[in-house]
Enzyme design. Structure first.
Site: not given
Length: 227
Positions: A100-101, A104, A108
């Protein structure tokens, strides 16, 4: 009337949902942290492989010392920070949160529109969340126009919360896709990944609901003061 408003009943309900969602997050996290993933890879290994798959070699991964569920992606330093259990753990929870991280980080790198919008909103939202309550109180007791200013600032914070929803849901979707495409989870483990990530998403929904209800409360108070 400023401190006890009919809208508070709905806000209390939303707070209750938020607390339930938070307990759901912790419950699913700890449940699936005891289920070892068949891939036998740690969170940091999974994160690194997904990043490398997308050519994000400049994104680093660090161990966070802030405790459980402190995992996050820092776009300023291009760093994925994973808490100890996620960084070194090889459980279904570890893989889900690590992916999940990384989602991100991929957002980006791809200049995902909603992430860019949220980043642009952050300065105003940060000021709004800090200053709005004081302006609303001062406006109610002293200079009434300050209520309108406070509402305007608080609106930025509420918008930030609302924009966060698609950002988080998209990161979770990316995580599920990556874990499946790289065969890091079995069909049974995929269910656990979904439960961990979906529970986390509920906390963002509850937070957004609380923020919207608080904003409506302030607007109603301001409208009532004009009458």
């Amino acid at each position: 009337m400023f401190f006890f408003h009919p809208m508070d009943f709905l806000i209390f309900i939303a707070f209750g949902i938020a607390m339930w969602a938070q307990s759901k997050v912790k419950g699913n996290f700890y449940k699936y942290s005891r289920v070892q993933a068949s891939a036998q890879l740690t969170g940091v290994q999974v994160a690194r492989r997904i990043l490398d798959k997308h050519g994000l070699y400049d994104v680093t991964i660090e161990r966070s010392n802030r405790g459980d569920l402190s995992d996050h992606y820092d776009p300023r330093s291009k760093t994925v920070r994973l808490s100890g259990p996620i960084y070194s753990g090889a459980s279904v929870s570890s893989l889900a949160i690590a992916a999940h991280e990384v989602g991100h980080a991929i957002q980006h790198a791809e200049s995902y529109s909603m992430l860019k919008f949220r980043s642009a909103l952050f300065p105003a939202a940060n000021i709004g969340s800090r200053m709005a309550p004081w302006l609303l109180i001062l406006g109610f007791f002293t200079f009434e126009p300050l209520i309108g200013v406070g509402i305007g600032l608080f609106s930025a914070a509420v918008l930030f919360q609302l924009v966060t929803l698609p950002v988080e849901y998209d990161a979770s979707h990316r995580a599920k896709v990556e874990l499946e495409e790289l065969n890091f989870v079995s069909p049974q483990e995929k269910v656990g990944v979904g439960k961990v990530l979906n529970a986390a998403a509920l906390t963002y929904v509850a937070s957004a609901a609380i923020a919207v209800l608080q904003l409506l409360k302030f607007i109603m108070i301001f409208a009532g003061s004009d009458d």
